[in-house]
Design a protein around this motif. Structure first.
Motif, short mmCIF file in Angstrom:
data_model
loop_
_atom_site.label_atom_id
_atom_site.label_comp_id
_atom_site.label_asym_id
_atom_site.label_seq_id
_atom_site.Cartn_x
_atom_site.Cartn_y
_atom_site.Cartn_z
N ARG A 128 0.82 -1.21 0.00
CA ARG A 128 0.00 0.00 0.00
C ARG A 128 0.85 1.26 0.00
NH1 ARG A 128 -2.30 0.48 6.01
NH2 ARG A 128 -3.72 1.85 4.90
N GLU A 129 2.02 1.20 0.63
CA GLU A 129 2.90 2.36 0.64
C GLU A 129 3.42 2.67 -0.76
OE1 GLU A 129 3.29 -0.27 2.53
OE2 GLU A 129 2.67 0.43 4.53
N ALA A 130 3.76 1.61 -1.52
CA ALA A 130 4.26 1.81 -2.88
C ALA A 130 3.15 2.35 -3.79
CB ALA A 130 4.81 0.50 -3.44
N ALA A 131 1.93 1.84 -3.59
CA ALA A 131 0.80 2.32 -4.39
C ALA A 131 0.52 3.79 -4.12
CB ALA A 131 -0.43 1.47 -4.10
N LEU A 132 0.60 4.19 -2.85
CA LEU A 132 0.37 5.59 -2.50
C LEU A 132 1.45 6.49 -3.10
CD1 LEU A 132 -1.35 7.62 -0.91
CD2 LEU A 132 0.15 7.21 1.04
N ALA A 133 2.68 6.05 -3.04
CA ALA A 133 3.77 6.85 -3.60
C ALA A 133 3.62 7.01 -5.11
CB ALA A 133 5.12 6.19 -3.26
N GLU A 134 3.16 5.98 -5.77
CA GLU A 134 2.96 6.06 -7.22
C GLU A 134 1.85 7.04 -7.57
OE1 GLU A 134 1.91 3.08 -10.98
OE2 GLU A 134 2.37 2.27 -9.00
N LEU A 135 0.77 7.03 -6.79
CA LEU A 135 -0.32 7.97 -7.04
C LEU A 135 0.11 9.40 -6.76
CD1 LEU A 135 -3.58 6.24 -5.74
CD2 LEU A 135 -2.94 6.76 -8.09
N LYS A 136 0.90 9.59 -5.69
CA LYS A 136 1.34 10.95 -5.36
C LYS A 136 2.25 11.53 -6.44
CE LYS A 136 0.98 10.94 -0.32
NZ LYS A 136 1.72 11.04 0.97
N ALA A 137 2.91 10.65 -7.18
CA ALA A 137 3.78 11.13 -8.25
C ALA A 137 2.99 11.66 -9.44
CB ALA A 137 4.71 10.00 -8.71
N HIS A 138 1.69 11.32 -9.50
CA HIS A 138 0.82 11.80 -10.58
C HIS A 138 0.26 13.17 -10.18
CE1 HIS A 138 -2.28 11.97 -13.64
NE2 HIS A 138 -1.71 10.93 -14.21
N PRO A 139 0.43 14.19 -11.04
CA PRO A 139 -0.03 15.54 -10.66
C PRO A 139 -1.52 15.61 -10.36
CG PRO A 139 1.42 15.62 -12.58
CD PRO A 139 1.13 14.19 -12.33
N ALA A 140 -2.30 14.80 -11.03
CA ALA A 140 -3.75 14.88 -10.84
C ALA A 140 -4.18 14.39 -9.46
CB ALA A 140 -4.46 14.08 -11.93
N TRP A 141 -3.35 13.54 -8.81
CA TRP A 141 -3.73 12.96 -7.53
C TRP A 141 -2.93 13.51 -6.34
CZ3 TRP A 141 -7.82 9.76 -6.86
CH2 TRP A 141 -8.36 9.17 -8.01
N SER A 142 -1.85 14.18 -6.60
CA SER A 142 -0.95 14.56 -5.51
C SER A 142 -1.62 15.49 -4.51
CB SER A 142 0.30 15.23 -6.10
OG SER A 142 -0.07 16.36 -6.87
N ASN A 143 -2.34 16.49 -4.98
CA ASN A 143 -2.98 17.45 -4.06
C ASN A 143 -4.08 16.79 -3.23
OD1 ASN A 143 -1.34 19.52 -4.99
ND2 ASN A 143 -2.77 20.08 -6.62
N ALA A 144 -4.87 15.94 -3.88
CA ALA A 144 -5.97 15.29 -3.16
C ALA A 144 -5.45 14.34 -2.10
CB ALA A 144 -6.87 14.55 -4.15
N LEU A 145 -4.41 13.58 -2.42
CA LEU A 145 -3.88 12.62 -1.45
C LEU A 145 -3.14 13.30 -0.31
CD1 LEU A 145 -2.62 9.86 -3.92
CD2 LEU A 145 -4.62 9.76 -2.44
N ALA A 146 -2.59 14.48 -0.58
CA ALA A 146 -1.87 15.19 0.48
C ALA A 146 -2.80 15.64 1.60
CB ALA A 146 -1.14 16.39 -0.11
N ALA A 147 -4.08 15.81 1.28
CA ALA A 147 -5.04 16.25 2.31
C ALA A 147 -5.54 15.11 3.18
CB ALA A 147 -6.22 16.95 1.63
N LEU A 148 -5.25 13.86 2.82
CA LEU A 148 -5.74 12.72 3.59
C LEU A 148 -4.86 12.50 4.82
CD1 LEU A 148 -6.57 10.21 0.69
CD2 LEU A 148 -8.16 11.64 1.98
N PRO A 149 -5.48 12.14 5.95
CA PRO A 149 -4.69 11.93 7.18
C PRO A 149 -3.85 10.67 7.14
CG PRO A 149 -7.00 11.41 7.57
CD PRO A 149 -6.93 12.01 6.19
N ASP A 150 -4.32 9.62 6.48
CA ASP A 150 -3.55 8.38 6.42
C ASP A 150 -3.73 7.74 5.04
OD1 ASP A 150 -6.17 7.64 6.57
OD2 ASP A 150 -6.00 6.54 8.45
N ASN A 151 -3.09 6.61 4.87
CA ASN A 151 -3.11 5.91 3.58
C ASN A 151 -4.40 5.10 3.45
OD1 ASN A 151 -2.60 4.54 1.23
ND2 ASN A 151 -0.71 3.56 1.92
N PRO A 152 -5.27 5.44 2.46
CA PRO A 152 -6.53 4.69 2.33
C PRO A 152 -6.41 3.48 1.42
CG PRO A 152 -6.56 6.55 0.84
CD PRO A 152 -5.23 6.59 1.54
N LEU A 153 -5.26 3.29 0.81
CA LEU A 153 -5.11 2.23 -0.18
C LEU A 153 -4.80 0.90 0.49
CD1 LEU A 153 -3.00 4.11 -2.88
CD2 LEU A 153 -5.48 3.82 -2.78
N PRO A 154 -5.31 -0.22 -0.07
CA PRO A 154 -5.00 -1.54 0.50
C PRO A 154 -3.77 -2.13 -0.19
CG PRO A 154 -6.70 -1.76 -1.16
CD PRO A 154 -6.36 -0.29 -1.11
#
Length: 302
Positions: free
Chosen positions: A99-125
């Motif tokens: 899940r940590e690798a999946a989150l890092a991959e999404l954060k590298a995408h500009p379209a998702w980086s801002n939205a994921l930065a606002a989340l308190p924890d990792n929602p991905l399984p």
């Protein structure tokens, strides 16, 4: 050889004079055939433009197992080993996506980086991606494995990632068959149009043909201008169909450009290659000549 060339030049000259003598009728026949030919040509353009999209995406189904949030790393590894062990004959490869690798991959995408930065924890399984081997019944095997793995403890959901690609391939196969049937129907339209045109021309020159035969004209000499008429009509109609199709693709591409840009993609409809078009023109010209020969053979026995 010189005599034969003179006869062909004479037949071609007669054909051109007949076209010019009835310009409205000739143009009407050309437009009818050209519009009929433009339909499968546009269909071929769409299929040819869509096929690279399907080729760029792997059609090997990938089954993604989304694991429960609270699963332990040891259980995650055990599930991956179980897949390799129990289905070694069906599985090409298995990889674990933490899940940590999946989150890092999404954060590298500009379209998702801002939205994921606002989340308190990792929602991905955590996820396990299993790639299946090529097989004749690969679709049914993928469905069976998805249902089976979905019942395993620790698995939240199983997703068949490449199912849409298989549907696209099936749609393309359907399109190719439909285009073939459409081309067959257009060929019948061309046959009927050229047949009736040549028949009317032969009947209108009935007396001229009778006099020519009395003077010793051979069957080939009588038929040759009509064969040129059928071949030339279909050749000109095929060229008109290419021009009409190219003009029709311009507004379609403008509309597709806006749609593809909204998905950050590029997609352009193009005519088939020049070699394909040249082969089609020659085939259509041959079809017109054969139809004209059939018509004049049936219409000049008097």
């Amino acid at each position: 050889m010189k005599t034969l060339l003179q006869q062909h030049r004479y037949a071609l000259g007669i054909t051109l004079r007949r076209f010019l003598a009835q310009p409205f009728s000739s143009l009407s026949n050309l437009l009818v055939i050209a519009l009929a030919l433009a339909i499968p040509l546009l269909g071929a353009s769409v299929l040819q433009s869509v096929q690279p999209v399907a080729r760029e995406v792997s059609i090997q189904p990938e089954l993604t197992l989304f694991l429960k949030i609270d699963i332990a790393p040891a259980e995650r590894t055990g599930l991956a080993d179980r897949i390799k062990t129990e289905h070694a004959d069906l599985i090409e490869s298995v990889r674990v996506v933490p899940r940590e690798a999946a989150l890092a991959e999404l954060k590298a995408h500009p379209a998702w980086s801002n939205a994921l930065a606002a989340l308190p924890d990792n929602p991905l399984p955590d996820a396990i991606v299993a790639t299946l081997r090529d097989a004749d019944d690969i679709a049914s095997q993928a469905d069976l494995l998805a249902r089976q793995w979905g019942q395993w403890p620790g698995v939240e959901r199983v997703q068949l990632d490449s199912a849409w690609v298989q549907r696209l391939e099936a749609l393309l196969r359907f399109g190719r068959i439909g285009l073939g049937l459409l081309a067959l129907g257009v060929a019948l339209v061309v046959l009927a149009t050229v047949f009736n045109t040549v028949r009317m021309q032969a009947l209108s020159q009935r007396e001229e043909i009778s006099v020519a035969r009395l003077l010793g004209a051979t069957e080939s000499f009588v038929r040759r201008p009509f064969l040129y008429q059928g071949a030339l009509t279909c050749t000109l109609a095929a060229l008109m169909a290419i021009v009409l199709s190219a003009l029709a693709l311009r507004p379609l591409n403008r509309a597709l450009f806006d749609l593809a840009r909204s998905y950050d993609a590029e997609f352009i409809l193009r005519l088939p290659p020049a070699g394909w078009l040249l082969t089609a023109i020659l085939a259509i010209a041959l079809l017109g000549a054969l139809s004209a020969r059939w018509s004049v053979t049936r219409s000049t026995h008097f």
